[in-house]
Design a protein around this motif. Structure first.
Motif, PDB file in Angstrom:
ATOM      1  N   VAL A  97       0.844  -1.201   0.000  1.00 58.05           N
ATOM      2  CA  VAL A  97       0.000   0.000   0.000  1.00 58.05           C
ATOM      3  C   VAL A  97       0.880   1.252   0.000  1.00 58.05           C
ATOM      4  O   VAL A  97       0.646   2.210  -0.749  1.00 58.05           O
ATOM      5  CB  VAL A  97      -0.929  -0.016   1.226  1.00 58.05           C
ATOM      6  N   LEU A  98       1.925   1.228   0.820  1.00 59.02           N
ATOM      7  CA  LEU A  98       2.812   2.383   0.930  1.00 59.02           C
ATOM      8  C   LEU A  98       3.520   2.654  -0.377  1.00 59.02           C
ATOM      9  O   LEU A  98       3.745   3.801  -0.764  1.00 59.02           O
ATOM     10  CB  LEU A  98       3.828   2.104   2.038  1.00 59.02           C
ATOM     11  N   HIS A  99       3.857   1.567  -1.085  1.00 61.72           N
ATOM     12  CA  HIS A  99       4.587   1.741  -2.336  1.00 61.72           C
ATOM     13  C   HIS A  99       3.708   2.408  -3.382  1.00 61.72           C
ATOM     14  O   HIS A  99       4.164   3.278  -4.121  1.00 61.72           O
ATOM     15  CB  HIS A  99       5.052   0.362  -2.826  1.00 61.72           C
ATOM     16  N   ARG A 100       2.426   2.027  -3.410  1.00 64.68           N
ATOM     17  CA  ARG A 100       1.588   2.590  -4.460  1.00 64.68           C
ATOM     18  C   ARG A 100       1.049   3.962  -4.094  1.00 64.68           C
ATOM     19  O   ARG A 100       0.768   4.765  -4.964  1.00 64.68           O
ATOM     20  CB  ARG A 100       0.423   1.640  -4.732  1.00 64.68           C
ATOM     21  N   TRP A 101       0.815   4.220  -2.826  1.00 64.56           N
ATOM     22  CA  TRP A 101       0.247   5.497  -2.419  1.00 64.56           C
ATOM     23  C   TRP A 101       1.078   6.068  -1.282  1.00 64.56           C
ATOM     24  O   TRP A 101       0.703   5.932  -0.103  1.00 64.56           O
ATOM     25  CB  TRP A 101      -1.203   5.304  -1.974  1.00 64.56           C
ATOM     26  N   PRO A 102       2.211   6.694  -1.591  1.00 62.25           N
ATOM     27  CA  PRO A 102       3.142   7.120  -0.546  1.00 62.25           C
ATOM     28  C   PRO A 102       2.546   8.085   0.465  1.00 62.25           C
ATOM     29  O   PRO A 102       3.087   8.246   1.548  1.00 62.25           O
ATOM     30  CB  PRO A 102       4.268   7.802  -1.338  1.00 62.25           C
ATOM     31  N   ALA A 103       1.428   8.712   0.120  1.00 61.76           N
ATOM     32  CA  ALA A 103       0.906   9.729   1.032  1.00 61.76           C
ATOM     33  C   ALA A 103       0.391   9.141   2.336  1.00 61.76           C
ATOM     34  O   ALA A 103       0.154   9.876   3.289  1.00 61.76           O
ATOM     35  CB  ALA A 103      -0.214  10.499   0.349  1.00 61.76           C
ATOM     36  N   VAL A 104       0.193   7.802   2.387  1.00 56.74           N
ATOM     37  CA  VAL A 104      -0.349   7.247   3.623  1.00 56.74           C
ATOM     38  C   VAL A 104       0.719   6.972   4.661  1.00 56.74           C
ATOM     39  O   VAL A 104       0.441   6.351   5.676  1.00 56.74           O
ATOM     40  CB  VAL A 104      -1.112   5.935   3.365  1.00 56.74           C
ATOM     41  N   ARG A 105       1.961   7.430   4.411  1.00 63.25           N
ATOM     42  CA  ARG A 105       3.042   7.093   5.334  1.00 63.25           C
ATOM     43  C   ARG A 105       2.734   7.378   6.798  1.00 63.25           C
ATOM     44  O   ARG A 105       3.124   6.616   7.663  1.00 63.25           O
ATOM     45  CB  ARG A 105       4.314   7.798   4.903  1.00 63.25           C
ATOM     46  N   PRO A 106       2.053   8.470   7.130  1.00 57.54           N
ATOM     47  CA  PRO A 106       1.794   8.713   8.559  1.00 57.54           C
ATOM     48  C   PRO A 106       1.088   7.559   9.250  1.00 57.54           C
ATOM     49  O   PRO A 106       1.248   7.363  10.448  1.00 57.54           O
ATOM     50  CB  PRO A 106       0.898   9.963   8.547  1.00 57.54           C
ATOM     51  N   LEU A 107       0.307   6.772   8.521  1.00 56.17           N
ATOM     52  CA  LEU A 107      -0.378   5.654   9.163  1.00 56.17           C
ATOM     53  C   LEU A 107       0.592   4.570   9.613  1.00 56.17           C
ATOM     54  O   LEU A 107       0.222   3.700  10.400  1.00 56.17           O
ATOM     55  CB  LEU A 107      -1.383   5.033   8.204  1.00 56.17           C
ATOM     56  N   GLY A 108       1.830   4.626   9.093  1.00 61.66           N
ATOM     57  CA  GLY A 108       2.785   3.590   9.444  1.00 61.66           C
ATOM     58  C   GLY A 108       3.040   3.507  10.937  1.00 61.66           C
ATOM     59  O   GLY A 108       3.424   2.460  11.450  1.00 61.66           O
ATOM     60  N   LEU A 109       2.824   4.618  11.627  1.00 61.12           N
ATOM     61  CA  LEU A 109       3.008   4.609  13.081  1.00 61.12           C
ATOM     62  C   LEU A 109       2.116   3.549  13.715  1.00 61.12           C
ATOM     63  O   LEU A 109       2.560   2.760  14.545  1.00 61.12           O
ATOM     64  CB  LEU A 109       2.668   6.001  13.613  1.00 61.12           C
ATOM     65  N   PHE A 110       0.861   3.530  13.274  1.00 66.16           N
ATOM     66  CA  PHE A 110      -0.076   2.608  13.896  1.00 66.16           C
ATOM     67  C   PHE A 110       0.123   1.185  13.415  1.00 66.16           C
ATOM     68  O   PHE A 110      -0.085   0.234  14.154  1.00 66.16           O
ATOM     69  CB  PHE A 110      -1.499   3.084  13.647  1.00 66.16           C
ATOM     70  N   VAL A 111       0.534   1.059  12.146  1.00 67.69           N
ATOM     71  CA  VAL A 111       0.829  -0.288  11.651  1.00 67.69           C
ATOM     72  C   VAL A 111       1.970  -0.881  12.460  1.00 67.69           C
ATOM     73  O   VAL A 111       1.908  -2.030  12.914  1.00 67.69           O
ATOM     74  CB  VAL A 111       1.191  -0.238  10.154  1.00 67.69           C
ATOM     75  N   ALA A 112       3.033  -0.086  12.661  1.00 71.94           N
ATOM     76  CA  ALA A 112       4.175  -0.592  13.428  1.00 71.94           C
ATOM     77  C   ALA A 112       3.752  -0.915  14.856  1.00 71.94           C
ATOM     78  O   ALA A 112       4.202  -1.919  15.434  1.00 71.94           O
ATOM     79  CB  ALA A 112       5.306   0.435  13.427  1.00 71.94           C
ATOM     80  N   LEU A 113       2.877  -0.090  15.407  1.00 68.01           N
ATOM     81  CA  LEU A 113       2.423  -0.334  16.773  1.00 68.01           C
ATOM     82  C   LEU A 113       1.665  -1.648  16.876  1.00 68.01           C
ATOM     83  O   LEU A 113       1.898  -2.462  17.775  1.00 68.01           O
ATOM     84  CB  LEU A 113       1.519   0.834  17.205  1.00 68.01           C
ATOM     85  N   VAL A 114       0.759  -1.875  15.924  1.00 69.42           N
ATOM     86  CA  VAL A 114      -0.024  -3.115  15.942  1.00 69.42           C
ATOM     87  C   VAL A 114       0.893  -4.329  15.769  1.00 69.42           C
ATOM     88  O   VAL A 114       0.770  -5.338  16.471  1.00 69.42           O
ATOM     89  CB  VAL A 114      -1.101  -3.070  14.835  1.00 69.42           C
ATOM     90  N   GLU A 115       1.831  -4.215  14.813  1.00 73.03           N
ATOM     91  CA  GLU A 115       2.749  -5.334  14.578  1.00 73.03           C
ATOM     92  C   GLU A 115       3.521  -5.652  15.848  1.00 73.03           C
ATOM     93  O   GLU A 115       3.683  -6.814  16.246  1.00 73.03           O
ATOM     94  CB  GLU A 115       3.747  -4.965  13.478  1.00 73.03           C
TER      95      GLU A 115
END
Lengths: 533, 330
Positions: B135-153
């Motif tokens: 998802v990040l590769h195709r739509w780089p603008a969602v990077r801020p959500l990575g905080l929560f993805v990393a948290l969940v992981e």
């Protein structure tokens, strides 16, 4: 004189009051088949399924239900009246999914009719103002592009095309709605399959001990636990007989099972007896039934010699209590110690043994748990009882337990206990002997027939197909129109002006690219267009 | 090799932690610069194309997007962008190590690495991480959500390592079937993507509140998130992609159950909760197609589906006993 616009109001028809009962029915039906109701019912269905997982269910484990009754003696009967131990067959769960299906049918049938109509109708005519559509392009100097060529191009790309005079109309993506309808119809077919299975299906569970004398035939009485669908007659059960000839189980050193395999001799009507293997994931499929391996255990063989010197041998299956196959059971001899002259058994001299079998007994006492499921150091702990077993009273009891009431009231007295290894003999206090001859394996099997499972499988396939079509399909329309040159001059010099418009009916972000590609292909060359989005 | 797999798990957890910290730094550092690069870029780059698997993937906004950053800072600072890049690099590294955990575990066990609950959680979280990177590769603008993805992981892997870990044992005979590969892999894959879909759903709720002007705690987390509409489309895209696979996975389980246990559907607790999850996600799709249902309510339904998947993944294995008891957790 000015013309007076003398129009009287059109005659008002007399007021007709709608029939209130019909109106209520119609409104209720509309409410029932609306999406909001479907949503509410879907969530009710999900919520209603929760108690089916939290509380023990009879169809999953009747023993757990009995345990719940024992643990909550006042609450459990109330819950039982509410159908909480049989949630998925209860009236309220059925009401929810039946309402949901009625809503579904009521919504799908009109949509089916509309879709058939749309598929058979030609794509709609081009709107007058193509530049108001989300996608629009003016093709100036279209070169040799002609409407018929455009129509052929679109047809090659699998659009449904209709040419009306100066405009080409094309539509694509009917599969989306078709997939949606297919999905919902497949749900109905699935329900039909489930219904068929529950009406005409049956199952029966029992233990099958290895050996020639312990075979069984597929009749209702020979099952320890069975269930027949409402339309199944006991005579409908297919006639076959099974005899367990071999059971192999391999275990790891930790005791975890590694593989199971059972070999049975199958005797089906109209065929010669044959040997067949089956195992946990490879059931035995017979004509009209399938046999599944659910578990296994040990059945000690015990021989008792009574006061008159007569011997009786019994093969008593013992129930496994844990993963190491520590097994408990009862070997009962109700007919021993008969009076040698009259032959009548003495009801107060019946003998029974409560036993604990350890396939791998520990090296030293206490001998309570087996250490490995394989028979590496088998030992049988027998507790002898003599007296009245209580079998004459006609009260049903478990074959794996002695009647505790008889023991409590002193009618059945314990007379000693001993640990026996295979082949050992034990002489009791009245000079009778009991001998542990070894064990035979038994399997727990489930024989089942589900005529609806084929329908369920087919409808499951259609379900997934319809779902994918519905979620990935995109409905869209394009129009191409020859624009008349100003002044009414017919384009005879080979240059024509064409106008194209496109409308995605659903959320389709790639449509702009597709439209651009179509326009480029229609002109036959890139760069001969000016486009706006 | 089994020990090596456990060490790799620790490395993966640390990497997710680093990624989370870097994302948090990017979030905190952003917004103090005078550069307004974002504003200079054409508006379409801020907006996502939803509806995977859309082959086009190009942007087509139905309405002008809300400027990310809105009423406050105009754009990210250089240190924020650097921190963001480091965070993504850490995520990529963590996902690669995560894959290594699975591969080494599979080699050590001589089978597919999803035979008990510990391994299953590893697979599901890996699918979530890999899906996030796609998802990040195709739509780089969602990077801020990575905080929560990393948290969940991080949280799920921590639970897996500390609570669920079991040594490698071969498959029990009941699992020894080719259906093991088909059913469990598709369940793990679709669960991972559905779980990933809950991140933009949560963000959409926060962003929607932010766009309405709320500035209290949870809504400010969405300060630099893409617009609520694009987050909604991302949620739908992920859910619509995973839902048919989840349906197929449940059906495959039923087919396997028919040959193993004699009945395709017996309302075993795990089957019941799979049914509940399926119905909730079906409700999500229906709600999204109903215009009168508010978009916030639709996002809440997606989060409810996430909760049922968590219940199915953890609650059923731990609290209920049924035929699906292969968790390996006593």
């Amino acid at each position: 004189m000015t013309a007076v616009d003398d129009r009287t109001a059109p005659p008002v028809p007399p007021e007709r009051r709608a029939n209130p009962a019909l109106a209520m029915i119609r409104n209720s039906w509309r409410q029932l088949t609306s999406m909001r109701t479907a949503l509410v019912l879907l969530f009710l269905l999900a919520i209603a399924a929760i108690p089916g997982s939290v509380l023990p269910q009879r169809s999953v484990s009747a023993e757990d239900v009995a345990g719940y009754f024992a643990a909550h003696p006042t609450l459990a009967p109330v819950l039982d009246r509410l159908g909480a131990f049989d949630v998925f067959a209860s009236f309220w769960f059925s009401a929810i999914y039946l309402l949901l299906f009625v809503s579904l049918v009521g919504c799908i049938l009109p949509r089916l009719r509309d879709h058939v109509r749309a598929v058979r109708a030609a794509p709609p005519a081009a709107p007058r103002r193509l530049d108001r559509l989300p996608q629009h392009a003016l093709i100036a100097d279209a070169g040799t592009a002609e409407l018929s060529a455009v129509a052929d191009l679109l047809r090659r790309r699998r659009w449904r095309v209709s040419v009306r005079g100066e405009a080409v109309a094309a539509e694509k993506g009917y599969l989306k709605e078709a997939g949606n309808l297919l999905f919902h119809l497949a749900l109905i077919a699935m329900l039909v399959g489930v219904g068929l299975g529950s009406w005409y299906g049956w199952h029966g569970n029992r233990l099958l001990i290895a050996g020639k004398d312990s075979g069984f035939c597929d009749t209702l009485e020979q099952y320890a636990e069975s269930g027949l669908g409402p339309r199944v007659d006991p005579a409908d059960l297919p006639p076959f007989c099974l005899q367990l000839t071999d059971f192999r189980a391999t275990y790891l050193e930790s005791g975890q099972p590694e593989s199971f395999g059972a070999t049975v001799t199958v005797d089906e009507a109209g065929r010669a007896p044959r040997s067949a293997d089956f195992s946990v994931n490879a059931p035995l499929r017979l004509d009209g039934a399938s046999v599944h391996l659910l578990g296994h255990g040990y059945a000690p063989v015990i021989r008792y010699t009574d006061r008159a010197g007569r011997t009786q041998t019994t093969v008593a299956p013992f129930l496994s209590q844990d993963e190491m196959l520590t097994s408990e059971g009862v070997a009962a001899f109700p007919d021993v110690n008969a009076d040698p002259k009259s032959g009548k058994p003495d009801p107060d001299l019946q003998v029974a043994f409560q036993g604990l079998y350890l396939p791998t007994a520990p090296d030293s006492p206490p001998y309570v748990r087996s250490q490995h499921p394989a028979e590496e150091a088998p030992a049988l702990m027998l507790f002898a009882y003599r007296g009245n077993l209580g079998m004459e009273a006609g009260i049903p009891g478990s074959v794996f337990e002695l009647d505790q009431r008889q023991i409590r009231t002193g009618r059945l007295k314990p007379v000693g206990d001993k640990l026996l290894r295979p082949g050992e003999k034990w002489r009791l206090d009245d000079s009778t002997t009991v001998e542990f001859l070894g064990t035979r394996p038994y399997i727990r099997l489930s024989v089942r027939h589900d005529p609806g499972s084929g329908i369920m499988l087919a409808s499951a396939g259609f379900l997934v197909t319809g779902l994918m079509l519905s979620l990935t399909g995109r409905r869209r329309r394009v129009w191409f129109r020859l624009v008349p040159q100003p002044g009414g001059v017919a384009p005879t010099d080979g240059s024509s002006l064409m106008e194209a418009g496109g409308l995605p009916r659903t959320d389709y972000p790639g449509f702009a690219d597709e439209f651009r590609g179509l326009v480029a292909a229609a002109t036959g060359q890139a760069g001969a267009q000016e486009g706006t989005d | 090799m089994e020990q090596f797999s456990s060490y790799l798990l620790v490395v993966a957890i640390m990497s997710y932690l680093v990624a989370m910290i870097c994302h948090a730094a990017a979030f905190a550092a952003g917004g103090r610069a005078a550069t307004t690069r974002r504003a200079a870029r054409p508006a379409r780059e801020l907006v996502l194309a939803g509806g995977a698997p859309a082959p086009g993937g190009r942007v087509h906004a139905a309405k002008p997007p809300v400027e990310s950053g809105g009423l406050s800072a105009p754009g990210p600072s250089r240190s924020s962008r650097l921190a963001g890049r480091v965070a993504v690099a850490a995520l990529v590294f963590a996902a690669a190590v995560h894959l290594g955990v699975l591969v080494t575990r599979g080699i050590a066990a001589d089978r597919m690495p999803w035979g008990n609950m510990y391994e299953f959680v590893l697979v599901v979280t890996f699918v979530g991480a890999a899906g996030w990177l796609v998802v990040l590769h195709r739509w780089p603008a969602v990077r801020p959500l990575g905080l929560f993805v990393a948290l969940v992981e991080l949280s799920l892997l921590g639970v897996a390592g500390m609570v669920l870990y079991t040594p490698i044992v071969p498959l029990v005979p009941a699992l020894n079937s080719y259906w093991f590969v088909i059913h469990v892999s598709t369940v793990a894959f679709s669960s991972g993507v559905l779980l990933l879909g809950s991140v933009p759903a949560a963000m959409q709720l926060m962003r929607a509140g932010y766009e309405q002007g709320r500035r209290s705690f949870p809504y400010t987390l969405a300060r630099r998130a893409p617009s609520a509409a694009t987050l909604e489309r991302l949620t739908f895209g992920l859910t619509a992609f995973a839902f048919p696979i989840f349906t197929f996975a449940v059906i495959a389980g039923a087919i396997w159950a028919e040959s193993a246990w004699g009945r395709p559907w017996g309302w075993d607790p795990k089957e019941t909760w799979a049914f509940i999850s399926w119905v909730v996600y079906a409700g999500y799709l229906h709600a999204r197609a109903t215009p009168s249902v508010k978009r916030n309510v639709v996002a809440w339904i997606a989060l409810l589906g996430f909760a049922t998947m968590l219940m199915n993944l953890f609650g059923v294995n731990i609290f209920f006993v049924g035929l699906h008891s292969y968790a390996g957790v006593k």
